[in-house]
Design a protein around this motif. Structure first.
Motif, PDB file in Angstrom:
ATOM      1  N   ASP A 134       0.823  -1.211   0.000  1.00  0.00           N
ATOM      2  CA  ASP A 134       0.000   0.000   0.000  1.00  0.00           C
ATOM      3  C   ASP A 134       0.853   1.255   0.000  1.00  0.00           C
ATOM      4  O   ASP A 134       0.510   2.251  -0.645  1.00  0.00           O
ATOM      5  CB  ASP A 134      -0.918   0.014   1.216  1.00  0.00           C
ATOM      6  N   TRP A 138       0.516   4.019  -2.858  1.00  0.00           N
ATOM      7  CA  TRP A 138       0.189   5.406  -2.532  1.00  0.00           C
ATOM      8  C   TRP A 138       1.242   6.353  -3.094  1.00  0.00           C
ATOM      9  O   TRP A 138       0.906   7.409  -3.646  1.00  0.00           O
ATOM     10  CB  TRP A 138       0.102   5.588  -1.018  1.00  0.00           C
ATOM     11  N   THR A 141       0.755   6.729  -6.802  1.00  0.00           N
ATOM     12  CA  THR A 141      -0.454   7.501  -7.114  1.00  0.00           C
ATOM     13  C   THR A 141      -0.222   8.988  -6.896  1.00  0.00           C
ATOM     14  O   THR A 141      -0.620   9.820  -7.728  1.00  0.00           O
ATOM     15  CB  THR A 141      -1.622   7.012  -6.242  1.00  0.00           C
ATOM     16  N   ASN A 214       2.822   9.442   4.041  1.00  0.00           N
ATOM     17  CA  ASN A 214       2.898   8.077   3.524  1.00  0.00           C
ATOM     18  C   ASN A 214       4.194   7.394   3.951  1.00  0.00           C
ATOM     19  O   ASN A 214       4.202   6.210   4.306  1.00  0.00           O
ATOM     20  CB  ASN A 214       2.807   8.101   2.001  1.00  0.00           C
ATOM     21  N   GLU A 284      -3.944   7.101   6.884  1.00  0.00           N
ATOM     22  CA  GLU A 284      -4.437   6.736   5.556  1.00  0.00           C
ATOM     23  C   GLU A 284      -5.431   7.776   5.048  1.00  0.00           C
ATOM     24  O   GLU A 284      -5.402   8.166   3.874  1.00  0.00           O
ATOM     25  CB  GLU A 284      -5.095   5.352   5.595  1.00  0.00           C
ATOM     26  N   ILE A 287      -3.601  10.960   3.992  1.00  0.00           N
ATOM     27  CA  ILE A 287      -3.044  10.823   2.641  1.00  0.00           C
ATOM     28  C   ILE A 287      -4.144  10.998   1.606  1.00  0.00           C
ATOM     29  O   ILE A 287      -3.966  11.690   0.587  1.00  0.00           O
ATOM     30  CB  ILE A 287      -2.366   9.452   2.476  1.00  0.00           C
TER      31      ILE A 287
END
Length: 350
Positions: A134, A138, A141, A214, A284, A287
């Motif tokens: 993850d 992230w 992205t 992150n 999370e 972010i």
């Protein structure tokens, strides 16, 4: 319809990308070279307190480099095709918006491809947070959205100017405010007005916050007992089950206690525990909030580029940037009746 025009223009742009492979290769080489350079400079960062700022700078440099490459890579998109664009739109072959959206669709795909190279090369070299997939997803992205934000700014500049030289002169001046108002050199809350308010429009601000949060998002370690490891000797750092540890010099400077053991301690040390936007429940969500802000800015710059292109098109064809032109400004003047025409004899002096 306009959807059919977009499809045809999209296929034409795809053919242009295949023909002009040099531009794609140059951008790929830029991404690879910057990733290797940053990765080798910040090679395999340690887990001590002194690496916190280094992790912040390295992750932000990777992301912001894509913003810069994307901005400078598209500023010549419209000036280079200005003559063809005006001729074809004036011949009613397609709507100017169809031309813009076709370019944006191709560019969005390209901007999402190059960050894959960056993540694949730099992430393991630097030793960024790879606790779970993850974290890597992230990071990719965030980088892809920031790259599209840079392209959106570049398209806006490109649509506003008539020549490539002018576009290349303006683009670098847009980079400095991003860096100064990102919160890296001066915390955002310490910025004087109106710069504090302007920072809410900066892509770099949300890029910094998203990448740092992150990087310092970790699963709490049950075996990391703060009462034990805050006072543990520095030579036990390699055996520490905690996310971070302190060297002997760092512990001496902190009064014999290690102030950073967990990712939450790291965020607090970097001043990232009180940012906007921020979730009070999980990192999370923080972010996701910052990524949402980046997406909003990306859409804003993309739409602003369309608005500027339409304005430039109307100015070139009608002489006015407004959708409705005034007849007094561009139309023929009123005709004078024959009876009111001046007599030739009236101009002859007596």
């Amino acid at each position: 319809g306009i959807c059919g025009q977009i499809m045809v223009l999209f296929q034409r742009e795809l053919v242009n990308v295949r023909r002009n492979k040099a531009l794609t290769i140059v951008r790929a080489v830029q991404s690879i070279a910057s990733s290797l350079l940053i990765g080798l400079i910040f090679l395999q960062l340690e887990r001590n307190m002194s690496s916190l700022q280094t992790r912040l700078f390295s992750s932000f440099l990777l992301v912001f480099a894509q913003f810069l490459f994307a901005l400078l890579g598209v500023v010549n998109a419209f000036p280079a095709e200005r003559a063809v664009f005006l001729r074809e739109t004036m011949d009613k072959l397609y709507h100017p918006a169809a031309f813009y959206f076709a370019k944006v669709c191709i560019d969005t795909i390209m901007q999402c491809l190059f960050p894959i190279l960056v993540v694949a090369i730099s992430y393991p070299l630097i030793g960024l947070n790879g606790e779970s997939f993850d974290r890597i997803l992230w990071f990719y992205t965030i980088m892809a959205v920031v790259s599209n934000c840079g392209a959106g700014v570049g398209f806006t500049v490109s649509a506003a100017v008539p020549s490539v030289n002018l576009a290349l002169s303006i683009a670098p001046g847009l980079v400095m405010p991003q860096l100064l108002l990102a919160g890296i050199f001066i915390k955002v809350e310490d910025l004087p007005q109106p710069f504090n308010a302007l920072s809410y429009l900066m892509v770099a601000r949300y890029a910094v916050q998203a990448t740092v949060v992150n990087e310092f998002t970790c699963t709490p370690k049950a075996s990391c007992d703060p009462t034990v490891w805050r006072m543990s000797p520095a030579d036990q750092c390699d055996n520490s089950p905690c996310d971070f540890c302190c060297t002997a010099h760092e512990m001496a400077a902190a009064g014999g206690l290690c102030p950073v053991l967990s990712c939450d301690d790291a965020l607090m040390s970097l001043g990232m525990d009180d940012i906007w936007p921020m979730s009070t429940t999980s990192t999370e969500e923080t972010i996701a909030y910052n990524l949402s802000a980046l997406l909003i800015l990306m859409c804003f710059f993309r739409l602003q580029g369309l608005n500027v292109l339409m304005c430039s098109y109307r100015r070139a064809t009608t002489g006015s940037c407004l959708p409705c032109r005034g007849t007094a400004a561009v139309g023929p003047g009123p005709t004078r009746p024959a009876s009111a025409a001046p007599s030739p004899k009236a101009d002859v002096p007596v």
